[in-house]
Motif scaffolding. Sequence first.
Motif, PDB file in Angstrom:
ATOM      1  N   VAL A 119     -68.326  -3.364 -22.235  1.00 12.30           N
ATOM      2  CA  VAL A 119     -67.464  -4.064 -21.289  1.00 12.30           C
ATOM      3  C   VAL A 119     -68.300  -4.490 -20.093  1.00 12.30           C
ATOM      4  N   THR A 120     -68.242  -5.786 -19.787  1.00  9.70           N
ATOM      5  CA  THR A 120     -68.993  -6.325 -18.669  1.00  9.70           C
ATOM      6  C   THR A 120     -68.154  -7.418 -18.018  1.00  9.70           C
ATOM      7  N   THR A 121     -68.729  -8.231 -17.176  1.00  8.17           N
ATOM      8  CA  THR A 121     -68.010  -9.348 -16.564  1.00  8.17           C
ATOM      9  C   THR A 121     -68.779 -10.631 -16.810  1.00  8.17           C
ATOM     10  N   SER A 122     -68.056 -11.755 -16.758  1.00  7.67           N
ATOM     11  CA  SER A 122     -68.685 -13.052 -16.929  1.00  7.67           C
ATOM     12  C   SER A 122     -67.848 -14.112 -16.221  1.00  7.67           C
ATOM     13  N   ASN A 123     -68.413 -15.300 -16.119  1.00  4.32           N
ATOM     14  CA  ASN A 123     -67.764 -16.378 -15.380  1.00  4.32           C
ATOM     15  C   ASN A 123     -67.483 -17.567 -16.281  1.00  4.32           C
ATOM     16  N   GLY A 124     -66.346 -18.222 -16.049  1.00  2.00           N
ATOM     17  CA  GLY A 124     -66.027 -19.439 -16.783  1.00  2.00           C
ATOM     18  C   GLY A 124     -64.555 -19.559 -17.095  1.00  2.00           C
ATOM     19  N   THR A 125     -64.099 -20.787 -17.233  1.00  2.00           N
ATOM     20  CA  THR A 125     -62.715 -20.983 -17.670  1.00  2.00           C
ATOM     21  C   THR A 125     -62.544 -20.582 -19.129  1.00  2.00           C
ATOM     22  N   SER A 126     -63.655 -20.373 -19.843  1.00  2.00           N
ATOM     23  CA  SER A 126     -63.585 -19.835 -21.203  1.00  2.00           C
ATOM     24  C   SER A 126     -63.033 -18.418 -21.214  1.00  2.00           C
ATOM     25  N   PHE A 127     -62.989 -17.769 -20.050  1.00  2.00           N
ATOM     26  CA  PHE A 127     -62.437 -16.416 -19.957  1.00  2.00           C
ATOM     27  C   PHE A 127     -61.064 -16.422 -19.287  1.00  2.00           C
ATOM     28  N   SER A 128     -60.829 -17.348 -18.380  1.00  2.25           N
ATOM     29  CA  SER A 128     -59.492 -17.441 -17.786  1.00  2.25           C
ATOM     30  C   SER A 128     -58.468 -17.889 -18.822  1.00  2.25           C
ATOM     31  N   SER A 129     -58.891 -18.724 -19.760  1.00  2.00           N
ATOM     32  CA  SER A 129     -57.973 -19.225 -20.784  1.00  2.00           C
ATOM     33  C   SER A 129     -57.465 -18.130 -21.722  1.00  2.00           C
ATOM     34  N   PRO A 130     -58.328 -17.293 -22.324  1.00  2.00           N
ATOM     35  CA  PRO A 130     -57.795 -16.246 -23.195  1.00  2.00           C
ATOM     36  C   PRO A 130     -56.984 -15.192 -22.450  1.00  2.00           C
ATOM     37  N   ILE A 131     -57.313 -14.928 -21.181  1.00  2.00           N
ATOM     38  CA  ILE A 131     -56.478 -14.022 -20.387  1.00  2.00           C
ATOM     39  C   ILE A 131     -55.050 -14.568 -20.327  1.00  2.00           C
ATOM     40  N   MET A 132     -54.934 -15.873 -20.048  1.00  2.00           N
ATOM     41  CA  MET A 132     -53.614 -16.493 -19.959  1.00  2.00           C
ATOM     42  C   MET A 132     -52.945 -16.580 -21.333  1.00  2.00           C
ATOM     43  N   ALA A 133     -53.732 -16.813 -22.381  1.00  2.00           N
ATOM     44  CA  ALA A 133     -53.166 -16.892 -23.730  1.00  2.00           C
ATOM     45  C   ALA A 133     -52.489 -15.574 -24.104  1.00  2.00           C
ATOM     46  N   GLY A 134     -53.129 -14.453 -23.763  1.00  2.00           N
ATOM     47  CA  GLY A 134     -52.529 -13.159 -24.050  1.00  2.00           C
ATOM     48  C   GLY A 134     -51.234 -12.947 -23.289  1.00  2.00           C
ATOM     49  N   ALA A 135     -51.217 -13.368 -22.022  1.00  2.00           N
ATOM     50  CA  ALA A 135     -50.010 -13.210 -21.211  1.00  2.00           C
ATOM     51  C   ALA A 135     -48.876 -14.079 -21.745  1.00  2.00           C
ATOM     52  N   VAL A 136     -49.194 -15.316 -22.122  1.00  2.00           N
ATOM     53  CA  VAL A 136     -48.167 -16.229 -22.644  1.00  2.00           C
ATOM     54  C   VAL A 136     -47.626 -15.714 -23.974  1.00  2.00           C
ATOM     55  N   ALA A 137     -48.507 -15.204 -24.839  1.00  2.00           N
ATOM     56  CA  ALA A 137     -48.063 -14.663 -26.122  1.00  2.00           C
ATOM     57  C   ALA A 137     -47.111 -13.480 -25.919  1.00  2.00           C
ATOM     58  N   SER A 138     -47.438 -12.618 -24.968  1.00  2.00           N
ATOM     59  CA  SER A 138     -46.571 -11.474 -24.675  1.00  2.00           C
ATOM     60  C   SER A 138     -45.220 -11.941 -24.157  1.00  2.00           C
ATOM     61  N   LEU A 139     -45.230 -12.953 -23.290  1.00  2.00           N
ATOM     62  CA  LEU A 139     -43.978 -13.493 -22.757  1.00  2.00           C
ATOM     63  C   LEU A 139     -43.121 -14.075 -23.866  1.00  2.00           C
ATOM     64  N   TRP A 140     -43.742 -14.831 -24.772  1.00  2.00           N
ATOM     65  CA  TRP A 140     -42.983 -15.492 -25.847  1.00  2.00           C
ATOM     66  C   TRP A 140     -42.366 -14.468 -26.788  1.00  2.00           C
ATOM     67  N   GLN A 141     -43.022 -13.313 -26.935  1.00  2.00           N
ATOM     68  CA  GLN A 141     -42.476 -12.264 -27.791  1.00  2.00           C
ATOM     69  C   GLN A 141     -41.126 -11.759 -27.273  1.00  2.00           C
ATOM     70  N   ALA A 142     -40.909 -11.874 -25.966  1.00  2.00           N
ATOM     71  CA  ALA A 142     -39.633 -11.422 -25.399  1.00  2.00           C
ATOM     72  C   ALA A 142     -38.482 -12.329 -25.806  1.00  2.00           C
ATOM     73  N   ARG A 143     -38.778 -13.614 -26.055  1.00  2.00           N
ATOM     74  CA  ARG A 143     -37.756 -14.585 -26.450  1.00  2.00           C
ATOM     75  C   ARG A 143     -38.354 -15.542 -27.478  1.00  2.00           C
ATOM     76  N   PRO A 144     -38.643 -15.071 -28.692  1.00  2.00           N
ATOM     77  CA  PRO A 144     -39.362 -15.899 -29.671  1.00  2.00           C
ATOM     78  C   PRO A 144     -38.592 -17.114 -30.147  1.00  2.00           C
ATOM     79  N   GLU A 145     -37.267 -17.149 -29.922  1.00  2.00           N
ATOM     80  CA  GLU A 145     -36.479 -18.298 -30.360  1.00  2.00           C
ATOM     81  C   GLU A 145     -36.521 -19.456 -29.376  1.00  2.00           C
ATOM     82  N   VAL A 146     -37.074 -19.241 -28.183  1.00  5.36           N
ATOM     83  CA  VAL A 146     -37.141 -20.290 -27.176  1.00  5.36           C
ATOM     84  C   VAL A 146     -38.242 -21.285 -27.552  1.00  5.36           C
TER      85      VAL A 146
END
Length: 234
Positions: free
Chosen positions: A81-108
């Motif tokens: 585990v380390t750190t790095s810079n780039g929107t290549s890392f901000s994007s998957p962070i957001m993808a995980g959050a959006v996927a979790s949100l959609w699981q709460a209401r998958p029919e939307v």
Amino acid sequence: ANHAYDKGMILVTSAGNGGNSSFPTVGTPGDSPGMLTIGAVDSDGDYVSFSSIGPTVDGRVKPDVMAQGREAAVVSQNGNVTTSNGTSFSSPIMAGAVASLWQARPEVPNAQIMQVVRESGHLYNSPTDQMGYGIPNFEDALNDLLVLGVEDQLLKEQFAIYPNPVKNVLTISNTANASIDAIRITDVNGRIVKDIEVANVTETQLNVSDLTTGIYFVKITTDQGLVTKKIIKE
């Protein structure tokens, strides 16, 4: 990207790291209308200068929202585990959050999920070229979805679709005050098989005898919102 969006998917992508370049604007595929495009902030929530900016060439807000892209936690090629810079890392962070949100209401539908995320951004009422609609608050987004669920359920209960399973003729009946303006039937892959415009009716019948056996989705556009119901064609 836009075809995937039309099929009902949510695609999350990086805005790009061109903020300090001679062409700092969000590039393809991040400029696609169907993409949820993510820029980079630091741990304090401040814009990071390398993150590509908007608007698009046709004036749309991009990036959509932001996530941490400076000193973001990542796993290295050695498994550390380390750190790095780039929107290549901000994007998957957001993808995980959006996927979790959609699981709460998958029919939307995907478009609604994406819009709820945008509207939860701290800059939604005053988007900027650097940060779009800002950093989403997923607690607010979830609460909005749960309220939306109550409203959707009330609207759905106003309609009866029968018989189901159906062989030849499908009846769509409104039991309350919403009027039917359009009906679309899609298959499980999102392909449109019937598209019908109607004029402010409360009941209509559709000939579905030409459909092959299988599962379909009936999307009813009303003056109070969109209702989606599943049917089985025998």
